[in-house]
Enzyme design. Structure first.
Site, PDB file in Angstrom:
ATOM      1  N   HIS A 102      -1.708   5.331   5.604  1.00 38.34           N
ATOM      2  CA  HIS A 102      -2.365   4.751   6.777  1.00 38.34           C
ATOM      3  C   HIS A 102      -3.141   3.487   6.369  1.00 38.34           C
ATOM      4  CE1 HIS A 102      -6.151   6.098   5.166  1.00 38.34           C
ATOM      5  NE2 HIS A 102      -5.575   7.263   4.907  1.00 38.34           N
TER       6      HIS A 102
ATOM      7  N   ASP B   3      -2.866   8.694   0.761  1.00 35.85           N
ATOM      8  CA  ASP B   3      -2.798   8.390  -0.678  1.00 35.85           C
ATOM      9  C   ASP B   3      -2.333   9.611  -1.467  1.00 35.85           C
ATOM     10  OD1 ASP B   3      -5.139   9.804  -0.248  1.00 35.85           O
ATOM     11  OD2 ASP B   3      -6.431   8.480  -1.420  1.00 35.85           O
TER      12      ASP B   3
END
Ligand SMILES: *[C@@H]1O[C@H](CO)[C@@H](O)[C@H](O)[C@H]1NC(C)=O
Ligand SMILES: *[C@@H]1O[C@H](CO)[C@@H](O)[C@H](O)[C@H]1NC(C)=O
Ligand SMILES: *[C@@H]1O[C@H](CO)[C@@H](O)[C@H](O)[C@H]1NC(C)=O
Length: 478
Positions: A98, A380
């Site tokens: 994102h 991540d």
């Protein structure tokens, strides 16, 4: 081809370094006069303008932090969509992190950074399609979306951001990604037919508004004004996208080993512990509480948005604190690559998503014309293990709006031959992967699909002395 790629890559790198050195000055992040010399290394760490043609020095926390922020500027150069003319692109799989978000944690007893999460097209950073994106998102009630996704806001909309909320910067980052992919894959390679339907796409996101909104922004720029009825976002509850194959005790074992490694590196770092203690004194809470609030997450938000660090009556959190913690993060990543726990964790964590990707590629290689474009909108903690498992050890930790792309190409001279290319943030990393590294050394310029298939179906289990996922997950190494 190979040398041309190299040359373009060096050009892009030089441009990036030149830009970063300018932004450092522009952002006023380098104090004109070094503030204090309480740090033994401060003298050594002061540096003049980097020479754009040399690599940055070993660890430069400010350079790395700016790279991580990924502040939108002019679209970068990218190597997506490059292959000799006798190859035809037949499918593309994109895994994104994102975009820029508000912190997930607050530093206790300090003011939260004042950041506006509404979208305002004439506020920087912006994008030519931002206004049209907002209008289109307002019409999205017809989309088919799994369960909770359908009730989520389709774009960020709070005057003071909520924790973890995507910012305008985050939307702009993914509009840029989508536009770049459109220029290459749709305009140049006609990947998607003009009369495309929902079966040509496969879209999946975790159940957070920031990943859904990032995916929608990318998709909007990729297929402007798309018909909402053709959009079907699936919800993935697992951040490692393990779907129905999440049960894996050995994976958990290596994750715990990795956490122990991380802990012992941290407690050995006296400089870091002193920094946390000093910050705790400024804030007026016990050091343990300060550390548990994961202050670097919040400080990165201040840093990326050029908002000054918080102050209290006892003083201010400052850039020196930031540099120490960020440097430790970078040292931690380095050690993580040297010790193998994370790699072993990553192999098992990412098998399900890689297996899914390989299966889709095989179906398309066999001639099926569905799921030509796949988008996984993630975190991540999704991208990082995929990079590790593929063996791309040089890759940096996933920055905001990072993208990892898998391209599948067909040899039009020989319809049985298929090759893959893998790109991370626009850089071709195909020959950094463990399964094609040696192939390249032997003078081959392409990475055959079978190499990837063989790795995912078999070779990725060899470090566990196993030949399949089920056994590797259960064979006790302890
Ligand atoms: C960052 O903040 C400083 C001080 O508030 C300001 O002078 C500078 O123009 C800002 N830079 C950017 C890029 O907004
Ligand atoms: C791998 O993919 C195949 C084919 O889609 C599927 O049958 C199998 O269950 C998958 N295995 C795992 C562990 O994800
Ligand atoms: C795999 O087998 C080798 C040789 O038998 C052994 O040295 C190694 O520790 C084994 N690895 C695991 C993870 O079981």
């Amino acid at each position: 081809m190979f040398f041309r790629n190299r040359f373009l890559f060096l050009l892009a790198l030089a441009a990036l370094l030149a830009f970063l050195s300018l932004s450092l000055q522009f952002l006023h992040l380098i104090p004109v006069n070094p503030v204090k010399e309480n740090d033994l290394n401060a003298k050594n760490r002061k540096r003049i303008m980097p020479n754009p043609l040399t690599e940055p020095p070993a660890i430069d926390p400010i350079y790395e932090a700016l790279f991580y922020c990924n502040i939108p500027t002019i679209p970068e150069r990218s190597m997506e969509g490059h292959a000799p003319h006798y190859f035809k692109l037949i499918s593309v799989h994109v895994l994104i992190r994102h975009g820029d978000r508000y912190p997930l944690y607050a530093i206790p007893k300090t003011k939260r950074p004042d950041i506006d999460c509404t979208l305002v097209p004439n506020r920087k950073p912006s994008h030519p399609q931002l206004e049209a994106f907002i209008n289109h998102m307002a019409k999205g009630a017809e989309a088919q979306m799994d369960g909770t996704l359908s009730s989520m806001p389709r774009y960020p909309n709070h005057l003071l951001c909520e924790m973890g909320e995507l910012t305008q910067t985050g939307i702009v980052q993914h509009l840029q990604n989508g536009q770049l992919l459109r220029d290459i894959y749709i305009k140049k390679h006609n990947l998607i037919p003009s009369d495309w339907t929902s079966k040509h796409l496969y879209l999946e996101t975790t159940g957070k508004s920031r990943t859904l909104q990032s995916g929608l922004a990318l998709l909007y720029a990729f297929l402007p004004e798309f018909d909402w009825k053709k959009i079907n976002f699936r919800n993935q509850w697992s951040t490692i996208f393990c779907s129905g194959n999440c049960d894996c005790p050995v994976r958990n074992h290596y994750l715990e080993e990795e956490q122990r490694r991380q802990y012992s590196l941290r407690v050995k770092n006296v400089h870091l512990e002193k920094t946390y203690a000093d910050m705790a004194r400024v804030v007026g809470i016990p050091t343990r509480q300060l550390r548990a609030s994961n202050p670097i997450d919040s400080m990165l938000c201040h840093f990326c948005h050029n908002v000054s660090f918080p102050c209290t009556k006892n003083g201010c959190i400052d850039i020196e604190h930031f540099k120490v913690i960020k440097t430790h993060q970078l040292e931690d990543e380095k050690e993580r690559q040297e010790k193998k726990y994370y790699y072993l964790y990553a192999l098992l964590a990412t098998h399900p998503i890689l297996n899914q990707t390989v299966s889709r590629m095989q179906r398309i290689a066999e001639g099926k014309k569905e799921e030509l474009f796949v988008l996984y909108s993630a975190h991540d903690v999704t991208l990082s293990p995929v990079l590790s498992a593929l063996g791309i050890t040089e890759a940096k930790f996933p920055r905001f709006a990072a993208r990892l792309v898998f391209e599948l190409w067909k040899d039009v001279k020989n319809y049985k031959e298929h090759i893959i290319r893998i790109l991370y943030n626009g850089v071709d990393v195909t020959f950094q992967t463990s399964f094609c590294r040696n192939h390249n050394k032997h003078g081959k310029l392409m990475c055959p699909l079978e190499k990837f298939v063989h790795f995912v179906k078999q070779d990725m289990f060899s470090p566990f002395n196993s030949t399949n996922y089920y056994d590797a997950c259960r064979k006790k190494p302890f």
